[in-house]
Design an enzyme around this catalytic site. Structure first.
Site, PDB file in Angstrom:
ATOM      1  N   LYS A  13      36.227  39.314  25.616  1.00 26.06           N
ATOM      2  CA  LYS A  13      34.909  39.841  26.013  1.00 26.06           C
ATOM      3  C   LYS A  13      34.910  41.373  26.051  1.00 26.06           C
ATOM      4  O   LYS A  13      33.997  42.004  25.546  1.00 26.06           O
ATOM      5  CB  LYS A  13      34.513  39.327  27.412  1.00 26.06           C
ATOM      6  CG  LYS A  13      34.397  37.828  27.511  1.00 26.06           C
ATOM      7  CD  LYS A  13      33.861  37.399  28.876  1.00 26.06           C
ATOM      8  CE  LYS A  13      34.781  37.772  30.036  1.00 26.06           C
ATOM      9  NZ  LYS A  13      36.082  37.096  30.027  1.00 26.06           N
ATOM     10  N   ARG A  88      29.368  36.082  37.311  1.00 29.62           N
ATOM     11  CA  ARG A  88      30.573  35.239  37.312  1.00 29.62           C
ATOM     12  C   ARG A  88      30.337  33.896  37.975  1.00 29.62           C
ATOM     13  O   ARG A  88      31.214  33.054  37.996  1.00 29.62           O
ATOM     14  CB  ARG A  88      31.621  35.933  38.147  1.00 29.62           C
ATOM     15  CG  ARG A  88      32.829  36.676  37.662  1.00 29.62           C
ATOM     16  CD  ARG A  88      33.491  36.550  36.478  1.00 29.62           C
ATOM     17  NE  ARG A  88      34.881  36.878  36.444  1.00 29.62           N
ATOM     18  CZ  ARG A  88      35.386  38.008  35.978  1.00 29.62           C
ATOM     19  NH1 ARG A  88      34.620  38.990  35.590  1.00 29.62           N
ATOM     20  NH2 ARG A  88      36.681  38.154  35.880  1.00 29.62           N
ATOM     21  N   ARG A 128      48.681  41.357  26.480  1.00 26.43           N
ATOM     22  CA  ARG A 128      47.659  42.389  26.600  1.00 26.43           C
ATOM     23  C   ARG A 128      48.232  43.591  27.359  1.00 26.43           C
ATOM     24  O   ARG A 128      49.013  43.435  28.298  1.00 26.43           O
ATOM     25  CB  ARG A 128      46.514  41.768  27.401  1.00 26.43           C
ATOM     26  CG  ARG A 128      45.247  42.479  27.350  1.00 26.43           C
ATOM     27  CD  ARG A 128      44.140  41.511  27.644  1.00 26.43           C
ATOM     28  NE  ARG A 128      43.921  41.371  29.068  1.00 26.43           N
ATOM     29  CZ  ARG A 128      42.782  40.925  29.571  1.00 26.43           C
ATOM     30  NH1 ARG A 128      41.798  40.565  28.779  1.00 26.43           N
ATOM     31  NH2 ARG A 128      42.643  40.803  30.869  1.00 26.43           N
ATOM     32  N   ARG A 161      48.273  44.620  33.177  1.00 30.03           N
ATOM     33  CA  ARG A 161      47.483  44.422  34.384  1.00 30.03           C
ATOM     34  C   ARG A 161      48.210  43.467  35.316  1.00 30.03           C
ATOM     35  O   ARG A 161      48.783  42.480  34.872  1.00 30.03           O
ATOM     36  CB  ARG A 161      46.115  43.826  34.015  1.00 30.03           C
ATOM     37  CG  ARG A 161      45.108  44.851  33.622  1.00 30.03           C
ATOM     38  CD  ARG A 161      43.871  44.224  33.027  1.00 30.03           C
ATOM     39  NE  ARG A 161      43.301  43.134  33.827  1.00 30.03           N
ATOM     40  CZ  ARG A 161      42.104  42.587  33.561  1.00 30.03           C
ATOM     41  NH1 ARG A 161      41.389  43.030  32.550  1.00 30.03           N
ATOM     42  NH2 ARG A 161      41.653  41.608  34.301  1.00 30.03           N
ATOM     43  N   ARG A 172      43.140  32.486  37.407  1.00 30.40           N
ATOM     44  CA  ARG A 172      41.885  33.031  36.863  1.00 30.40           C
ATOM     45  C   ARG A 172      41.193  32.002  35.964  1.00 30.40           C
ATOM     46  O   ARG A 172      39.971  31.894  35.963  1.00 30.40           O
ATOM     47  CB  ARG A 172      42.162  34.324  36.084  1.00 30.40           C
ATOM     48  CG  ARG A 172      42.527  35.488  37.016  1.00 30.40           C
ATOM     49  CD  ARG A 172      43.120  36.646  36.263  1.00 30.40           C
ATOM     50  NE  ARG A 172      42.197  37.272  35.347  1.00 30.40           N
ATOM     51  CZ  ARG A 172      42.565  37.976  34.284  1.00 30.40           C
ATOM     52  NH1 ARG A 172      43.844  38.130  33.987  1.00 30.40           N
ATOM     53  NH2 ARG A 172      41.662  38.532  33.518  1.00 30.40           N
TER      54      ARG A 172
HETATM   55  P1  AMP Z   1      37.889  41.155  34.518  1.00 34.46           P
HETATM   56  O1  AMP Z   1      38.427  42.452  34.045  1.00 34.46           O
HETATM   57  O2  AMP Z   1      36.438  40.923  34.168  1.00 34.46           O
HETATM   58  O3  AMP Z   1      38.764  39.979  34.151  1.00 34.46           O
HETATM   59  O4  AMP Z   1      37.896  41.224  36.131  1.00 34.46           O
HETATM   60  C1  AMP Z   1      39.105  41.407  36.836  1.00 34.46           C
HETATM   61  C2  AMP Z   1      38.928  40.952  38.267  1.00 34.46           C
HETATM   62  O5  AMP Z   1      37.911  41.710  38.920  1.00 34.46           O
HETATM   63  C3  AMP Z   1      38.487  39.494  38.452  1.00 34.46           C
HETATM   64  O6  AMP Z   1      39.569  38.584  38.375  1.00 34.46           O
HETATM   65  C4  AMP Z   1      37.866  39.545  39.846  1.00 34.46           C
HETATM   66  O7  AMP Z   1      38.858  39.600  40.855  1.00 34.46           O
HETATM   67  C5  AMP Z   1      37.165  40.903  39.814  1.00 34.46           C
HETATM   68  N1  AMP Z   1      35.781  40.795  39.294  1.00 34.46           N
HETATM   69  C6  AMP Z   1      35.280  41.412  38.191  1.00 34.46           C
HETATM   70  N2  AMP Z   1      33.990  41.109  38.032  1.00 34.46           N
HETATM   71  C7  AMP Z   1      33.663  40.285  39.058  1.00 34.46           C
HETATM   72  C8  AMP Z   1      32.481  39.610  39.444  1.00 34.46           C
HETATM   73  N3  AMP Z   1      31.360  39.710  38.724  1.00 34.46           N
HETATM   74  N4  AMP Z   1      32.514  38.830  40.558  1.00 34.46           N
HETATM   75  C9  AMP Z   1      33.635  38.721  41.297  1.00 34.46           C
HETATM   76  N5  AMP Z   1      34.790  39.313  40.992  1.00 34.46           N
HETATM   77  C10 AMP Z   1      34.812  40.099  39.876  1.00 34.46           C
END
Ligand code: AMP
Length: 219
Positions: A13, A88, A128, A161, A172
């Protein structure tokens, strides 16, 4: 144009949203990047969300609502955004709809679902790497930096990360299935869902995403 990306962690994404944003001149709004920036800056928000992110859990909806409301109120978002990582869950999707109802956008125009079978995801995520300074993303197989371990854009050392470790990745994926996957139906019912095959080279997937975006822009 308000476009949202749906897809499990590791579907690509962030990579595809950034490429579409560059092509269409629309801001790429990644809530994950915003939270990582807050953690790196040691802000109140960062201190509150760090352990939640490291465990692969979702940050609460009220906090995320405030993050997205503030971001969408910025002038550069007035012409539209490409959202990556928000919404989410169904509460966030409804909050986004209510937020947009009060603006000239009225609602989400396109939900792009990147479909990638689960067996690819753990492998993709473990390879990654990311730049902690500018958030640029790399991959040891698909998108190598020119100099091993160093960001092409700002020369900072690349990192894995914390939440790309295998045990956190599995959590996740579980959270995605439970909370986020139902959004596919939410947007399908609104008639704005476009599912694209997320397997293939970055360029091949981009062609598909771009076609879907182009059709939505013309609609
Ligand atoms: P991502 O980079 O989108 O995978 O986000 C990394 C982490 O940030 C996720 O595993 C959540 O802990 C937090 N996070 C990001 N966006 C959201 C969201 N919209 N709602 C809740 N947690 C979020």
């Amino acid at each position: 144009m308000i476009a949202v990306f749906l897809g499990p962690p590791g579907a690509g994404k962030g990579t595809q949203a950034a490429k579409l944003a560059a092509k269409y001149g629309t801001p790429h709004v990644s809530t994950g990047d915003m939270l990582r920036d807050a953690v790196a800056a040691g802000s109140d928000l960062g201190l509150r969300v760090r352990s939640i992110m490291d465990a692969g859990e979702l940050v609460d909806d009220v906090t995320m609502g405030e993050v997205i409301r503030t971001r969408l109120a910025q002038p550069d978002a007035a012409g539209g955004v490409i959202l990556d990582g928000y919404p989410r869950n169904s509460g966030q999707a409804e909050f986004l709809d209510s937020l947009l109802a009060g603006t000239s956008h009225r609602g989400v125009d396109l939900a792009l679902q990147l479909s990638v079978p689960e067996q690819y995801l753990v492998d993709r995520l473990s390879q990654r790497r990311a730049c902690p300074q500018c958030n640029a993303g790399y991959h040891l197989a698909y998108k190598m930096p020119s100099v091993q371990g160093v960001c092409d854009l700002c020369q900072a050392p690349l990192m894995q990360r914390e939440d790309d470790r295998e045990d956190v990745v599995r959590e996740r994926l579980r959270v995605y299935q439970e909370a986020t996957a139902p959004l596919v139906e939410y947007y399908e019912n609104k008639g704005i869902l476009r599912a694209i095959d997320g397997v293939g080279s970055i360029e091949a997937v981009f062609d598909r995403a771009d076609t879907a975006m182009g059709q939505a822009v013309r609609a």
